[in-house]
Scaffold this active site. Structure first.
Site, mmCIF file in Angstrom:
data_model
loop_
_atom_site.group_PDB
_atom_site.id
_atom_site.type_symbol
_atom_site.label_atom_id
_atom_site.label_comp_id
_atom_site.label_asym_id
_atom_site.label_seq_id
_atom_site.Cartn_x
_atom_site.Cartn_y
_atom_site.Cartn_z
ATOM 1 N N CYS A 4 0.841 -1.200 0.000
ATOM 2 C CA CYS A 4 0.000 0.000 0.000
ATOM 3 C C CYS A 4 0.879 1.255 0.000
ATOM 4 C CB CYS A 4 -0.903 -0.020 1.225
ATOM 5 S SG CYS A 4 -1.727 1.537 1.556
ATOM 6 N N CYS A 7 0.735 3.204 3.344
ATOM 7 C CA CYS A 7 1.466 2.482 4.399
ATOM 8 C C CYS A 7 2.971 2.704 4.229
ATOM 9 C CB CYS A 7 1.136 0.992 4.364
ATOM 10 S SG CYS A 7 -0.452 0.564 5.122
ATOM 11 N N ASP A 30 -0.558 16.685 -0.133
ATOM 12 C CA ASP A 30 -0.881 15.961 -1.357
ATOM 13 C C ASP A 30 0.147 16.316 -2.439
ATOM 14 O OD1 ASP A 30 -3.791 14.619 -2.505
ATOM 15 O OD2 ASP A 30 -2.322 15.303 -3.978
ATOM 16 N N HIS A 46 -3.741 0.346 8.610
ATOM 17 C CA HIS A 46 -4.295 0.244 7.264
ATOM 18 C C HIS A 46 -5.768 -0.124 7.307
ATOM 19 C CE1 HIS A 46 -4.407 -0.445 2.926
ATOM 20 N NE2 HIS A 46 -5.276 -1.396 3.243
ATOM 21 N N ASN A 84 -12.968 10.363 -0.277
ATOM 22 C CA ASN A 84 -13.508 9.599 -1.397
ATOM 23 C C ASN A 84 -13.522 8.120 -1.012
ATOM 24 O OD1 ASN A 84 -13.826 11.841 -3.183
ATOM 25 N ND2 ASN A 84 -11.606 11.849 -3.445
ATOM 26 N N HIS A 95 -6.238 3.297 0.900
ATOM 27 C CA HIS A 95 -5.925 3.433 2.327
ATOM 28 C C HIS A 95 -6.708 4.671 2.752
ATOM 29 C CE1 HIS A 95 -2.769 3.323 5.767
ATOM 30 N NE2 HIS A 95 -3.614 4.314 6.056
ATOM 31 N N HIS A 97 -8.209 7.957 3.669
ATOM 32 C CA HIS A 97 -7.602 9.280 3.802
ATOM 33 C C HIS A 97 -8.672 10.349 3.727
ATOM 34 C CE1 HIS A 97 -7.443 7.997 -0.419
ATOM 35 N NE2 HIS A 97 -7.623 9.260 -0.757
HETATM 36 P P1 5GP Z 1 -8.133 9.886 -3.763
HETATM 37 O O1 5GP Z 1 -8.227 10.125 -5.232
HETATM 38 O O2 5GP Z 1 -7.922 8.424 -3.456
HETATM 39 O O3 5GP Z 1 -9.239 10.497 -2.962
HETATM 40 O O4 5GP Z 1 -6.848 10.670 -3.261
HETATM 41 C C1 5GP Z 1 -5.551 10.197 -3.394
HETATM 42 C C2 5GP Z 1 -4.647 11.382 -3.344
HETATM 43 O O5 5GP Z 1 -3.333 10.906 -3.140
HETATM 44 C C3 5GP Z 1 -4.618 12.222 -4.621
HETATM 45 O O6 5GP Z 1 -5.065 13.539 -4.325
HETATM 46 C C4 5GP Z 1 -3.155 12.173 -5.067
HETATM 47 O O7 5GP Z 1 -2.693 13.399 -5.571
HETATM 48 C C5 5GP Z 1 -2.442 11.769 -3.794
HETATM 49 N N1 5GP Z 1 -1.217 11.003 -4.014
HETATM 50 C C6 5GP Z 1 -1.051 9.952 -4.850
HETATM 51 N N2 5GP Z 1 0.204 9.480 -4.758
HETATM 52 C C7 5GP Z 1 0.846 10.252 -3.848
HETATM 53 C C8 5GP Z 1 2.169 10.251 -3.323
HETATM 54 O O8 5GP Z 1 3.036 9.434 -3.680
HETATM 55 N N3 5GP Z 1 2.477 11.211 -2.406
HETATM 56 C C9 5GP Z 1 1.546 12.126 -1.975
HETATM 57 N N4 5GP Z 1 1.952 13.020 -1.073
HETATM 58 N N5 5GP Z 1 0.287 12.154 -2.446
HETATM 59 C C10 5GP Z 1 -0.063 11.225 -3.368
HETATM 60 ZN ZN ZN Z 2 -2.187 1.175 3.769
#
Ligand code: 5GP
Ligand code: ZN
Length: 111
Positions: A4, A7, A30, A46, A84, A95, A97
Site C-alpha cells: 500500500c 502504508c 498531497d 491500514h 472519497n 488506504h 484518507h
Molecule cells: P483519492 O483520489 O484516493 O481520494 O486521493 C488520493 C490522493 O493521493 C490524490 O489527491 C493524489 O494526488 C495523492 N497522491 C497519490 N500518490 C501520492 C504520493 O506518492 N504522495 C503524496 N503526497 N500524495 C499522493
Molecule cells: Zn495502507
C-alpha cells in the site's frame, strides 16, 4: 508484504512532506495539490476507506483535522474535508484518507 502506497509513506519508505503525526494518525501534503493547503490525513492502521473505519480511528481523524487546520492557519478562514470512498467517488488510493483543503475561496459546493 503490504504494498500500500500510504502504508509505505507512513513507514518512511516513500518520502513525503509530513505536516502532522500522533499515535494513530499521520498527515502529509498531497503531491498534486488542489488548493493552497491540501493535506492528506490518514490512520496509521491500514484500512481501505470509511467502510472499515472504527469509532476510535474516526475520533482520532476528527481530532487531527482540527489540529491541522489550526496549524495550517485555515481554522478562521475555513476549509473543506473530503474522503472519497470507492469506485463512484473515484478513490484512487485504497488506504483511508481525508483530504483537508483550504487557503483560498472555493468556487463550488458539491454538498
Ligand atoms: P483519492 O483520489 O484516493 O481520494 O486521493 C488520493 C490522493 O493521493 C490524490 O489527491 C493524489 O494526488 C495523492 N497522491 C497519490 N500518490 C501520492 C504520493 O506518492 N504522495 C503524496 N503526497 N500524495 C499522493
Ligand atoms: Zn495502507
Amino acid at each position: 508484504m503490504n504494498d500500500c502506497l500510504f502504508c509505505k509513506i507512513i513507514a518512511g519508505e516513500i518520502p513525503c512532506n509530513k505536516v502532522y503525526e500522533d499515535d494513530a494518525v499521520f498527515a502529509f501534503r498531497d503531491i498534486n495539490p488542489q488548493a493552497p493547503v491540501h493535506v492528506l490525513i490518514v490512520p496509521k492502521k491500514h484500512m481501505a476507506n470509511m467502510l472499515e473505519c472504527d469509532a476510535e480511528t474516526a475520533a482520532a481523524l476528527a481530532s487531527a483535522v482540527g489540529a491541522i487546520a489550526r496549524q495550517e492557519g485555515v481554522d478562521a478562514s475555513g476549509f473543506r474535508i473530503i474522503s472519497n470512498c470507492g469506485h463512484d467517488a473515484c478513490q484512487s488510493v485504497n488506504h483511508l484518507h481525508v483530504h483537508l483543503l483550504g487557503g483560498a475561496q472555493m468556487a463550488e459546493k458539491m454538498a
